[in-house]
Each structure stands twice: as structure tokens, then as C-alpha cells.
Design a protein around this motif. Structure first.
Motif, PDB file in Angstrom:
ATOM      1  N   ILE A  26       0.834  -1.199   0.000  1.00 50.99           N
ATOM      2  CA  ILE A  26       0.000   0.000   0.000  1.00 50.99           C
ATOM      3  C   ILE A  26       0.868   1.247   0.000  1.00 50.99           C
ATOM      4  O   ILE A  26       1.790   1.381   0.813  1.00 50.99           O
ATOM      5  N   LYS A  40       0.510   5.423  -0.028  1.00 48.38           N
ATOM      6  CA  LYS A  40      -0.467   6.486   0.181  1.00 48.38           C
ATOM      7  C   LYS A  40       0.195   7.853   0.072  1.00 48.38           C
ATOM      8  O   LYS A  40       1.196   8.124   0.745  1.00 48.38           O
ATOM      9  N   GLU A  41      -0.385   8.678  -0.766  1.00 50.54           N
ATOM     10  CA  GLU A  41      -0.036  10.098  -0.824  1.00 50.54           C
ATOM     11  C   GLU A  41       1.476  10.325  -0.916  1.00 50.54           C
ATOM     12  O   GLU A  41       2.040  11.152  -0.218  1.00 50.54           O
ATOM     13  N   SER A  78      -7.354  15.010   0.003  1.00 53.70           N
ATOM     14  CA  SER A  78      -7.376  13.754  -0.727  1.00 53.70           C
ATOM     15  C   SER A  78      -8.459  12.850  -0.187  1.00 53.70           C
ATOM     16  O   SER A  78      -8.778  12.875   0.993  1.00 53.70           O
ATOM     17  N   SER A 110     -10.226   8.722  -0.873  1.00 52.57           N
ATOM     18  CA  SER A 110     -10.135   7.467  -1.601  1.00 52.57           C
ATOM     19  C   SER A 110     -11.349   7.342  -2.501  1.00 52.57           C
ATOM     20  O   SER A 110     -12.470   7.609  -2.082  1.00 52.57           O
ATOM     21  N   ASP A 163      -8.409   2.058  -5.551  1.00 51.62           N
ATOM     22  CA  ASP A 163      -7.445   2.217  -4.482  1.00 51.62           C
ATOM     23  C   ASP A 163      -6.490   3.378  -4.761  1.00 51.62           C
ATOM     24  O   ASP A 163      -5.442   3.497  -4.200  1.00 51.62           O
ATOM     25  N   THR A 215      -5.466   7.263  -4.883  1.00 51.19           N
ATOM     26  CA  THR A 215      -5.761   8.524  -4.227  1.00 51.19           C
ATOM     27  C   THR A 215      -6.174   9.562  -5.257  1.00 51.19           C
ATOM     28  O   THR A 215      -5.528   9.724  -6.291  1.00 51.19           O
ATOM     29  N   GLY A 272      -1.086   7.447  -4.920  1.00 56.50           N
ATOM     30  CA  GLY A 272      -1.562   6.408  -4.019  1.00 56.50           C
ATOM     31  C   GLY A 272      -2.064   5.207  -4.803  1.00 56.50           C
ATOM     32  O   GLY A 272      -2.736   5.358  -5.815  1.00 56.50           O
ATOM     33  N   THR A 322      -2.610   0.551  -4.417  1.00 57.65           N
ATOM     34  CA  THR A 322      -2.415  -0.712  -3.705  1.00 57.65           C
ATOM     35  C   THR A 322      -2.108  -1.792  -4.730  1.00 57.65           C
ATOM     36  O   THR A 322      -2.763  -1.867  -5.769  1.00 57.65           O
TER      37      THR A 322
END
Ligand SMILES: Nc1ncnc2c1ncn2[C@@H]1O[C@H](COP(=O)(O)OP(=O)(O)OP(=O)(O)O)[C@@H](O)[C@H]1O
Length: 368
Positions: free
Chosen positions: A8, A10-11, A110, A112, A117, A119, A137, A139
Motif C-alpha cells: 500500500i 499512500k499520498e 485527498s 479514496s 485504491d 488517491t 496512491g 495498492t
């Protein structure tokens, strides 16, 4: 490989530095956005910079603030053709602890996207030309291959290296599930993996150096394996001695893996520097696969291979969870479940691929 593992991201944002900063494309910023995933590009006006050069924090998602961050890495990694004194020397058996950096977190609003998945970032007062990639972002699910494409210099290798904790990034969180430890910049103290020197003896473990525990389950294979002293087999045995790897119950045999790819057995006892580019590339890949990683980070893994060998390698790697950089659109469609396209304006799109080809067609000679 755990059936439930997920990588994962993220950002994640990375600023360009110095002369690497590139032009800002004119207006087409959002015109090419995928309907499946969109990553709007941050636009002017520029945000005021702090004295340390990082943009002022204005995040509504609570990622602002200064964060002291260290990282190091036991493992194989390199992005450029190796030289004897390359400080980026990869596949090194020793920890590669990079310099401390101080970051001010930054991020746009941001959310989801339901069912996706990726961002979705609201453009904020940030100059896109300052960033290599901004608020990315995604996954990668177990068994999935996410292909990364984009023009030369857009930051594909840098993204892989950031995920591998081998290069700095300015904001974001990266972790592997299942895992109760996260790691990132511009976040809070929950990401700290330990404190060196908290006891009487200094803690020199990778975790104390800021390397997340999950990192030992992720193998990064550079496009150009570095030249190390010794042979590929020496290197494999050295990896097995890493403290982060000794708990692994089993290993696959890299020689056997290499055999399936047509790598002559004598290569395993030859000096790295005496191997051809294609031999070294297959040896590095075979070592990575033999480590039974949960995730493979692959930077143009077949760039030095003939088409037949490349197909054999693809056939093996399709069973793994991969982030796979390639310039070859045909290969992208052969191996990718989804294709992420990085753009020079710091944006990206992620598109679903048509179903991957069957193993049989991967070995077909028809379009070699
Ligand atoms: N060690 C470095 N120091 C400074 N800038 C760097 C360094 N390595 C890469 N860059 C710059 O970072 C940017 C992204 O480089 P990167 O190698 O990630 O691109 P890439 O998309 O993988 O390119 P390619 O497809 O040509 O391999 C480029 O502008 C490059 O010049």
C-alpha cells in the motif's frame, strides 16, 4: 508468498532537485486522465517555501509537520550502470543508510475513490514542476502486477527506490499488509520503528535505522545489477546471512531458477564483472525470486535479455506480486494487470489492462 499480502502506497510525493527539475507542460494537464483513475495535477500558484526548501504545510489531512526520518537498507538495489565506486551500489550485502533528512509534510485534500485504491488529489497551491510525482496512491494486491510506465526521466526508478526505502521522498506512507508497522514521511511518530541507543548498547538493527520490518519481504531488482566483489552465488549466501532474512524458513534455489531461464550454471561462480549484461540481470532476478519475496520491485527486468529469455522470465515472474517498470508497451500488456502511467507534470493515471496473456502465449514465438 502470503495470499493476503498487499503493498500500500499512500499520498507519496517527491520533489525534484536542482537541475533535474523539468519543464511544465502546457495545458493538457487533465485532458488525458483515465476515467478509471485520475490524479489531477497540482497547479500554480506556487506555494511559499519554507527556509529548508520544502513547501509550506497546508494539508487538511493532517500530514503536516516536521518529521525526522532515517532509513537504511540491506538488500539489492541500483538504478544506474554500476561502477566500482558507485555510491548507489546495489545488491550490497551491507546496510545502506542514507543521510538524515528533515521533511515538512505537505499534501492536498485527498479522498479514496470508492471501489478504487487510487488517491484522488484535489489540486492545491503547489507547483507541479517542483515535483517528480505528487500524492500518488495505489495498492498492489497479492499476485497482481502493476506496471509502471512513463517517459524517460519521469521518475519511475525513483518511485521504485522510494518504495524500497532506498531514496528520500517528501511525503507519504508505504507499508505492506498484513503488517502492524507502517513507514513514511510527513507522518507521525507511529511510523518510528525503534530508537537507536535506547539501551546500553546501540541498536543497529535495520528497524532502529528506520527501515520498516516489511522491507525484508520486498526485493528490489535494479535495471543494472551493480558490480560487486565475488560471484552471484557468494552474494546469495551473503543475503541469506542478513539478520532480517535469517528467520526465513526456506529458500528457493537460484541456480535452478536461472536454469529455467537459460542461465549457464557456470555463471553462478563467475565474478559479477565477468558476466554479460543479460547474465547478470538473470542472476540478480533469480536471487530475488529465490528469496521468496512477498513483493518484487522490478526495474526493466528484461531490458538486457533476448526475447526468448525475456519470455521465460516473464512467465516466472507472473506468479509474483510485482511493481514492474517497463518501456515496452507490449510487455506491459503481457504482464500487467493494471498499468500506471507517470506523467511529466507530476500526475499519473492507472488503467486496467486487458486480461493478462496465458502462460502458453507468454512462451509463444510468434511475436518474438
Ligand atoms: N542520483 C540522482 N541525482 C539527481 N537527480 C537524479 C538522480 N537520479 C535520477 N535523477 C533525476 O531524477 C529524475 C527521474 O529519474 P529516474 O531515473 O527515476 O527516471 P526514469 O523515469 O526511471 O527514467 P528512465 O526511463 O530514463 O530510466 C530525472 O530527472 C533524473 O535526472
Amino acid at each position: 508468498m502470503s495470499p493476503t499480502v498487499r503493498l500500500i502506497v499512500k499520498e507519496l510525493s517527491k520533489k525534484r532537485t536542482g537541475s533535474a527539475k523539468q519543464f511544465r507542460p502546457p495545458s493538457q494537464a487533465s485532458s488525458s486522465r483515465s476515467s478509471v483513475c485520475s490524479h489531477p495535477v497540482p497547479s500554480a500558484p506556487r506555494v511559499g517555501n519554507n527556509s529548508n526548501g520544502t513547501p509550506s504545510s497546508h494539508s487538511k489531512s493532517g500530514h503536516g509537520g516536521s518529521h525526522r526520518h532515517r532509513r537504511g537498507e540491506p538488500g539489492s538495489h541500483s538504478t544506474k550502470p554500476a561502477t566500482g565506486n558507485d555510491s548507489d551500489s546495489d545488491a550490497a550485502a551491507e546496510a545502506d543508510v542514507e543521510a538524515d533528512t528533515t521533511h515538512d509534510g505537505d499534501g492536498a485534500d485527498s479522498v479514496s475513490v470508492p471501489g478504487e485504491d487510487v488517491t484522488l488529489s484535489t489540486p492545491s497551491d503547489v507547483d507541479a514542476s517542483d515535483f517528480m510525482w505528487y500524492n500518488i496512491g495505489f495498492t498492489v494486491e497479492s499476485g497482481e502486477t502493476l506496471v509502471i510506465q512513463g517517459p524517460s526521466g519521469v521518475g519511475k526508478t525513483t518511485l521504485l527506490r522510494a518504495i524500497a526505502q532506498l531514496t528520500d521522498y517528501d511525503h507519504g506512507v508505504i507499508y505492506l499488509e498484513p503488517d502492524n508497522q507502517r513507514h513514511g514521511n510527513g507522518n507521525d511518530d507511529e511510523n518510528d520503528q525503534g530508537e537507536a541507543g535506547s539501551g546500553t548498547a546501540p541498536d543497529l538493527s535495520p528497524q532502529a535505522m528506520g527501515v520498516p520490518q516489511w522491507r525484508s519481504r520486498v526485493m528490489y531488482v535494479p535495471q543494472y545489477p551493480a558490480i560487486f566483489p565475488g560471484s552471484p552465488l557468494d552474494f546469495f549466501f551473503k543475503i541469506k546471512q542478513f539478520s532480517t532474512h535469517v528467520a526465513k524458513p526456506t529458500w528457493d534455489d537460484p541456480v535452478e531458477i536461472g536454469n529455467a531461464w537459460g542461465l549457464p550454471e557456470e555463471c553462478w561462480c563467475s565474478e559479477w564483472r565477468n558476466l554479460s549484461g543479460g547474465q547478470a540481470q538473470r542472476a540478480a532476478l533469480a536471487i530475488a525470486v529465490a528469496c521468496k519475496p512477498d513483493v518484487l520491485l522490478l526495474d526493466e527486468p528484461t531490458s538486457a535479455l533476448d526475447p526468448t529469455s525475456a519470455r521465460e522470465v516473464e512467465r516466472t515472474l507472473r506468479d509474483y506480486t510485482c511493481l514492474w517498470v517497463t518501456h515496452d508497451p507490449n510487455q506491459a500488456h503481457r504482464v500487467g494487470d493494471r498499468i500506471m502511467k507517470l506523467q511529466l507534470d507530476a500526475g499519473c493515471t492507472i488503467e486496467p489492462n486487458t486480461p493478462r496473456e496465458s502462460n502458453a502465449s507468454l512462451t509463444s514465438q510468434s511475436d518474438l
